[in-house]
Design a protein around this motif. Structure first.
Motif, PDB file in Angstrom:
ATOM      1  N   HIS A  24       0.852  -1.188   0.000  1.00 48.91           N
ATOM      2  CA  HIS A  24       0.000   0.000   0.000  1.00 48.91           C
ATOM      3  C   HIS A  24       0.887   1.237   0.000  1.00 48.91           C
ATOM      4  O   HIS A  24       1.629   1.490   0.944  1.00 48.91           O
ATOM      5  N   CYS A  25       0.801   2.008  -1.079  1.00 48.88           N
ATOM      6  CA  CYS A  25       1.595   3.241  -1.155  1.00 48.88           C
ATOM      7  C   CYS A  25       1.097   4.253  -0.128  1.00 48.88           C
ATOM      8  O   CYS A  25       0.036   4.110   0.454  1.00 48.88           O
ATOM      9  N   GLY A  26       1.885   5.283   0.050  1.00 50.63           N
ATOM     10  CA  GLY A  26       1.588   6.279   1.064  1.00 50.63           C
ATOM     11  C   GLY A  26       2.477   6.080   2.273  1.00 50.63           C
ATOM     12  O   GLY A  26       2.845   7.030   2.957  1.00 50.63           O
ATOM     13  N   LYS A  27       2.855   4.825   2.512  1.00 52.82           N
ATOM     14  CA  LYS A  27       3.792   4.532   3.595  1.00 52.82           C
ATOM     15  C   LYS A  27       5.035   3.858   3.025  1.00 52.82           C
ATOM     16  O   LYS A  27       6.142   4.354   3.165  1.00 52.82           O
ATOM     17  N   THR A  28       4.834   2.719   2.351  1.00 51.62           N
ATOM     18  CA  THR A  28       5.995   2.031   1.779  1.00 51.62           C
ATOM     19  C   THR A  28       6.578   2.824   0.616  1.00 51.62           C
ATOM     20  O   THR A  28       7.785   3.066   0.559  1.00 51.62           O
ATOM     21  N   LEU A  29       5.725   3.206  -0.317  1.00 55.14           N
ATOM     22  CA  LEU A  29       6.130   4.024  -1.463  1.00 55.14           C
ATOM     23  C   LEU A  29       5.292   5.299  -1.441  1.00 55.14           C
ATOM     24  O   LEU A  29       4.106   5.265  -1.149  1.00 55.14           O
ATOM     25  N   ARG A  30       5.904   6.413  -1.780  1.00 53.17           N
ATOM     26  CA  ARG A  30       5.223   7.704  -1.701  1.00 53.17           C
ATOM     27  C   ARG A  30       4.229   7.863  -2.846  1.00 53.17           C
ATOM     28  O   ARG A  30       4.527   7.535  -3.999  1.00 53.17           O
ATOM     29  N   PHE A  31       3.052   8.381  -2.528  1.00 57.44           N
ATOM     30  CA  PHE A  31       2.044   8.586  -3.562  1.00 57.44           C
ATOM     31  C   PHE A  31       2.576   9.498  -4.668  1.00 57.44           C
ATOM     32  O   PHE A  31       3.201  10.519  -4.410  1.00 57.44           O
ATOM     33  N   THR A  66      -1.837   1.946  -5.431  1.00 57.88           N
ATOM     34  CA  THR A  66      -1.592   3.374  -5.582  1.00 57.88           C
ATOM     35  C   THR A  66      -2.850   4.182  -5.296  1.00 57.88           C
ATOM     36  O   THR A  66      -3.934   3.622  -5.086  1.00 57.88           O
ATOM     37  N   TYR A  67      -2.702   5.509  -5.326  1.00 56.21           N
ATOM     38  CA  TYR A  67      -3.851   6.408  -5.326  1.00 56.21           C
ATOM     39  C   TYR A  67      -3.941   7.073  -6.701  1.00 56.21           C
ATOM     40  O   TYR A  67      -4.111   8.286  -6.819  1.00 56.21           O
ATOM     41  N   ALA A  68      -3.826   6.249  -7.730  1.00 55.47           N
ATOM     42  CA  ALA A  68      -3.945   6.670  -9.122  1.00 55.47           C
ATOM     43  C   ALA A  68      -3.050   7.878  -9.399  1.00 55.47           C
ATOM     44  O   ALA A  68      -1.838   7.814  -9.188  1.00 55.47           O
ATOM     45  N   PHE A  69      -3.629   8.983  -9.834  1.00 56.09           N
ATOM     46  CA  PHE A  69      -2.858  10.167 -10.229  1.00 56.09           C
ATOM     47  C   PHE A  69      -2.613  11.129  -9.073  1.00 56.09           C
ATOM     48  O   PHE A  69      -1.942  12.147  -9.256  1.00 56.09           O
ATOM     49  N   TYR A  70      -3.118  10.860  -7.883  1.00 58.30           N
ATOM     50  CA  TYR A  70      -2.898  11.766  -6.752  1.00 58.30           C
ATOM     51  C   TYR A  70      -1.458  11.680  -6.266  1.00 58.30           C
ATOM     52  O   TYR A  70      -0.817  10.628  -6.362  1.00 58.30           O
ATOM     53  N   LEU A  71      -0.945  12.781  -5.744  1.00 59.34           N
ATOM     54  CA  LEU A  71       0.461  12.819  -5.345  1.00 59.34           C
ATOM     55  C   LEU A  71       0.647  13.437  -3.971  1.00 59.34           C
ATOM     56  O   LEU A  71      -0.089  14.338  -3.569  1.00 59.34           O
ATOM     57  N   ALA A  72       1.635  12.912  -3.258  1.00 56.27           N
ATOM     58  CA  ALA A  72       1.905  13.343  -1.884  1.00 56.27           C
ATOM     59  C   ALA A  72       2.425  14.776  -1.847  1.00 56.27           C
ATOM     60  O   ALA A  72       3.090  15.246  -2.773  1.00 56.27           O
ATOM     61  N   LYS A  73       2.134  15.438  -0.742  1.00 59.66           N
ATOM     62  CA  LYS A  73       2.601  16.815  -0.569  1.00 59.66           C
ATOM     63  C   LYS A  73       4.106  16.883  -0.338  1.00 59.66           C
ATOM     64  O   LYS A  73       4.684  17.963  -0.330  1.00 59.66           O
ATOM     65  N   GLU A  74       4.733  15.720  -0.136  1.00 57.29           N
ATOM     66  CA  GLU A  74       6.190  15.673   0.030  1.00 57.29           C
ATOM     67  C   GLU A  74       6.878  15.250  -1.261  1.00 57.29           C
ATOM     68  O   GLU A  74       8.105  15.097  -1.287  1.00 57.29           O
TER      69      GLU A  74
END
Length: 252
Positions: A24-31, A66-74
């Protein structure tokens, strides 16, 4: 899931008859840019590939969640210099020069329809992009002179700077606590290609396009199917092998 606990995860999967494990991205891999969290994978993608190899050796398929096309603020498209291709919701014009230390941003256009309420399922942002700076506001002046107040300057790793009268002040698009690209920009396609690249290089078997149901936040609720199809088409165009695909919704 990392190199130190992969054996335990394999045993859990076997004990319940599971045949696949998702990262699950967001933790392991950045969105968005999918960069590995170095606290979890100190060796970056080399560590990710070794984990996937272990899972494959155990007969398990591996999913890229993934969260598709959404991207992390970092992500690299936000900090330290925000990408001009980030999605913009509403546009304003700086009504007077803005110094680097000012905490009120005066604009020419009315702000009465703006809100400071945000949340996981609320398509609203309190982040403004002014040139190469991001500004976060927590207050509004809805009577003339119109303004965004109680501002944090140089937000999200950008640098506070002076901006000239007439500069564009853009409210970024946001949902799920993440920014989005402009759906008609090359950044939208770049995120799709990046997803395919990581899928190919790491040896994933499946892609879960979570949050693709939030495509309406890209340009309005009347267009979600178009952007969903556009992203999925661009993603599949760059895959080296067919992927089992799942998504939270698909409207077209």
């Amino acid at each position: 899931l990392n190199e130190t606990n992969v054996a335990a995860w394999i045993e859990v999967a076997r004990s319940i008859g599971a045949r696949q494990i998702d990262l699950h991205c967001g933790k392991t891999l950045r969105f968005g840019d999918l960069e590995p969290d170095r606290k979890i994978y100190p060796d970056g993608f080399d560590g990710v590939k070794r984990v996937i190899r272990r899972l494959h050796e155990a007969g398990l398929a591996v999913g890229l969640h993934t969260y598709a096309f959404y991207l992390a603020k970092e992500s690299k498209w936000v900090s330290p210099v925000p990408d001009p291709r980030l999605g913009k919701h509403k546009l304003f014009t700086l009504a007077q020069p803005l110094e680097a230390t000012n905490t009120t941003v005066f604009v020419e256009e009315p702000t009465k329809d703006m809100s400071t309420i945000t949340g996981f399922l609320i398509p609203n942002s309190v982040t403004l992009q002014v040139d190469d700076e991001l500004v976060v506001f927590s207050g509004l002046a809805t009577n003339s002179p119109f303004a965004f107040t109680k501002c944090i300057r140089g937000a999200l790793g950008t640098k506070p700077a002076a901006h000239a009268k007439g500069a564009r002040v853009a409210q970024l698009r946001e949902m799920f606590g993440l920014f989005s690209p402009d759906g008609d920009s090359t950044l939208f396609d770049e995120i799709a290609r990046r997803t395919a690249e990581v899928f190919n290089d790491c040896g994933f078997d499946m892609i879960y396009l979570d949050a693709i149901d939030g495509a309406g936040a890209l340009a309005g609720e009347h267009t979600p199917g178009y952007y969903q199809a556009k992203f999925i088409f661009e993603l599949n165009r760059h895959l080296n092998k067919p992927a089992l695909m799942e998504m939270s919704a698909f409207d077209s």
